[in-house]
Design an enzyme around this catalytic site. Structure first.
Site, PDB file in Angstrom:
ATOM      1  N   HIS A  79       0.815  -1.220   0.000  1.00 60.37           N
ATOM      2  CA  HIS A  79       0.000   0.000   0.000  1.00 60.37           C
ATOM      3  C   HIS A  79       0.848   1.269   0.000  1.00 60.37           C
ATOM      4  CE1 HIS A  79       0.398  -0.077   4.482  1.00 60.37           C
ATOM      5  NE2 HIS A  79       0.257   1.220   4.354  1.00 60.37           N
ATOM      6  N   ASP A 126       0.214  -7.618   1.370  1.00 64.30           N
ATOM      7  CA  ASP A 126       0.640  -6.212   1.466  1.00 64.30           C
ATOM      8  C   ASP A 126       2.172  -6.114   1.483  1.00 64.30           C
ATOM      9  OD1 ASP A 126       0.570  -3.489   1.665  1.00 64.30           O
ATOM     10  OD2 ASP A 126      -0.111  -3.423   3.753  1.00 64.30           O
ATOM     11  N   SER A 217       4.316   2.291   8.160  1.00 68.42           N
ATOM     12  CA  SER A 217       3.989   1.279   7.158  1.00 68.42           C
ATOM     13  C   SER A 217       5.182   0.939   6.296  1.00 68.42           C
ATOM     14  CB  SER A 217       2.898   1.780   6.223  1.00 68.42           C
ATOM     15  OG  SER A 217       1.660   1.509   6.772  1.00 68.42           O
ATOM     16  N   GLY A 218       5.266  -0.330   5.933  1.00 67.46           N
ATOM     17  CA  GLY A 218       6.343  -0.766   5.052  1.00 67.46           C
ATOM     18  C   GLY A 218       7.605  -1.132   5.790  1.00 67.46           C
TER      19      GLY A 218
END
Ligand code: ARG
Length: 268
Positions: A79, A126, A217-218
């Site tokens: 994402h 994801d 995130s990530g």
């Protein structure tokens, strides 16, 4: 992802309570929607990372974290990117905990490979790989096999918000140790707010006051392995940050290890 924050502040003003459908659509980013949650301290509930401890950790320009899985390849969340193909839009800062440091190593993306089955952060798959314009002379992070790897407690890190209400990203990298929450308990909690956890592709971790948050995130979730680290997860989503009963949700590396390794080889 950080760029959604502004619109979510607006959302938060308009609606103090989200419907289940909205939560399903926005679960990764519903950080400003409900009032009354006490502010939590800095990742949320973490400490400043000592220099050199997490040498494979990188910051991406769209406001995500990532980790070097090969000298020229960064693993991040699906994402965090726009899709697969040539892509020179992503800036990468590596080799430092303080993003403003003069020692920062910078690189640029040349291509992105996103998981083929990616349909949104709460729906599994994801993950994404970013090919850099050059190989970086930094340690890489190994991918875990699962099993005992995933027992926890696990370490999470990032330059994201130190509380759900914070509107800023951090200059200095933070990390925290988080307990693993069973898939069953995690699925039950999120089902109540209308999100069906993809259990065999996710690991839930965190507790009240300790969690990753928007902007993390990530980034990798890791466990120590001798004098190295092994990557167990990727920061994916959560309802707010560090809320009681709602742990962070991480992409389960072991479910995609072979695919990610093959794609990494092809990009290297
Ligand atoms: N989706 C968020 C991001 O893009 C990460 C959210 C993690 N949330 C959590 N409660 N652990 O940065």
């Amino acid at each position: 992802m950080v760029r959604k924050v502004a619109s979510l502040v607006v959302l938060g003003v308009l609606a103090s309570v989200l419907t289940a459908g909205q939560i399903a659509a926005q679960a990764g980013d519903t950080s400003h929607a409900t009032g009354g949650t006490p502010p939590v301290r800095g990742v949320v509930g973490g400490d400043l990372a000592p220099a050199g401890r997490f040498p494979w950790m990188v910051r991406l320009s769209m406001g995500c974290g990532g980790a070097l899985t090969a000298p020229r390849v960064v693993l991040t969340a699906g994402h965090c990117v726009n899709g697969s193909g040539p892509d020179d839009s992503i800036g990468v800062v590596a080799g430092v905990t303080n993003l403003k440091s003069a020692d920062a190593v910078e690189a640029r993306s040349v291509a992105v490979v996103r998981a083929e089955g990616f349909h949104g952060e709460t729906r599994g798959e994801d993950w994404a790989l970013i090919k850099l314009d050059r190989a970086l002379n930094l340690p890489t992070l190994e991918l875990g096999h699962g099993g005992a790897d995933e027992a926890g407690p696990l370490t999470v890190l990032g330059w994201g918000q130190t509380s759900e209400q914070s509107l800023r990203q951090e200059k200095r990298l933070r990390y925290a140790s988080v307990p693993v929450v069973s898939d069953g308990a995690c699925a039950k909690a999120y089902r109540k707010v209308g999100v069906e956890l993809v259990q065999d592709e996710s690991i839930c971790a965190g507790k009240k006051g300790v969690d990753t948050c928007q902007g993390d995130s990530g980034g990798p979730m890791v466990r120590p392995a001798g004098d190295k680290w092994v990557q167990v997860g990727i920061v994916s989503w959560g309802l707010g940050c560090a809320r009681k009963g709602f742990p962070g949700v991480y992409t389960q590396i072991s479910a995609f290890r072979a695919t990610i390794r093959k794609a990494t080889r092809e990009l290297s």
